[in-house]
Design a protein around this motif. Structure first.
Motif, PDB file in Angstrom:
ATOM      1  N   GLY A 190       0.834  -1.192   0.000  1.00 58.67           N
ATOM      2  CA  GLY A 190       0.000   0.000   0.000  1.00 58.67           C
ATOM      3  C   GLY A 190       0.867   1.240   0.000  1.00 58.67           C
ATOM      4  O   GLY A 190       1.887   1.298   0.696  1.00 58.67           O
ATOM      5  N   ASN A 201      -3.920   7.231  -3.038  1.00 60.80           N
ATOM      6  CA  ASN A 201      -3.591   5.913  -2.505  1.00 60.80           C
ATOM      7  C   ASN A 201      -3.481   4.905  -3.642  1.00 60.80           C
ATOM      8  O   ASN A 201      -4.269   4.940  -4.601  1.00 60.80           O
ATOM      9  CB  ASN A 201      -4.661   5.454  -1.516  1.00 60.80           C
ATOM     10  N   GLY A 203      -2.423   0.549  -4.474  1.00 55.79           N
ATOM     11  CA  GLY A 203      -2.217  -0.785  -3.939  1.00 55.79           C
ATOM     12  C   GLY A 203      -1.623  -1.696  -4.991  1.00 55.79           C
ATOM     13  O   GLY A 203      -1.804  -1.486  -6.192  1.00 55.79           O
TER      14      GLY A 203
END
Length: 250
Positions: A190, A201, A203
């Motif tokens: 992450g 963000n 991932g």
């Protein structure tokens, strides 16, 4: 006609407990710049790195300088200052350090040994590298390896005489979890990126290992998970490879 030379000087001395080492890279240039009327131009770049190692602790300090007849291009920059502690299953970095997660799909740092960049816009030279200024920690617990980091990665598009907010405009925080089973490895990552334009963000997941003694693989998939402005934006990336090796052929 331009002339230049590179001198690399290595000094190494050690005792029973401590070790010192130093590396120096120098490049001098003399000649006429393209598309200018100036007939005599000279520049001098120098980079000095000093390392100190004591048992499991390593400290690094370094400075790079660039000097020309034009004062607005010149700089003396303490570009490297870091401490690394590594013992058995624990590793800690403070200051300037290099860290790559997976194969670098979300985050990678690097150093091109002996490489120099010269931007035609800024007309300065600086070392070809991209590090992180901050802190990181890695610990191995059985089959699980945990890595966390925070810092400001360097954008080497900008030379050292530019403000800090230009050179290191991003603030990142990442967590990476790896699990090993037999000869396979599963990793989850992450990543958060903050700057004046976004708070985003990301991932990623990667799986790697060996299928046969001579056949190995690596696959990685990354995805944008949202930000404070555009949460429905779709951005993905995939990377994969197979590697076959037999004796000296790969």
């Amino acid at each position: 006609m331009a002339q230049f030379f590179i001198v690399v000087f290595i000094v190494f001395c050690s005792t029973a407990q401590a070790q010192f080492s130093a590396r120096n890279l120098m490049e001098n240039q003399y000649g006429k710049l393209p598309d200018t009327d100036q007939s005599n131009f000279s520049s001098s770049y120098n980079k000095l790195i000093v390392n100190y190692r004591l048992d499991d602790l390593k400290a690094t300090a370094g400075v790079q300088t660039f000097q020309t007849p034009f004062t607005d291009r010149n700089y003396i920059d303490p570009s490297w200052l870091g401490v690394n502690y590594k013992k058995k299953s624990l590793e800690i970095n403070l200051g300037n350090f290099y860290k790559t997660l997976g194969r670098g799909l979300l985050l990678r740092s690097y150093e091109v040994q002996g490489g120099l960049l010269e931007d035609q816009g800024f007309r300065t030279k600086h070392y070809f590298y991209r590090d992180i200024l901050g802190a990181s920690a890695s610990i191995k617990l059985g089959k699980v390896n945990l890595t966390g980091l925070w810092g400001h990665p360097l954008s080497n598009v900008y030379p050292p005489n530019q403000p800090f907010e230009n050179k290191r405009s991003d603030e990142i925080a990442a967590l990476n979890v790896e699990y090993r089973l037999f000869k396979q490895k599963l990793a989850l990552t992450g990543l958060n990126v903050k700057n004046e334009f976004e708070n985003s963000n990301y991932g990623a997941i990667n799986i790697s290992g060996r299928i046969l003694p001579s056949l190995s693989y690596f696959t990685a998939y990354a995805q944008f998970l949202g930000d404070s402005k555009q949460k429905n934006k779709k951005i993905t990336a995939f990377y994969g490879n197979l590697n076959y090796s037999m004796n000296k052929i790969g």
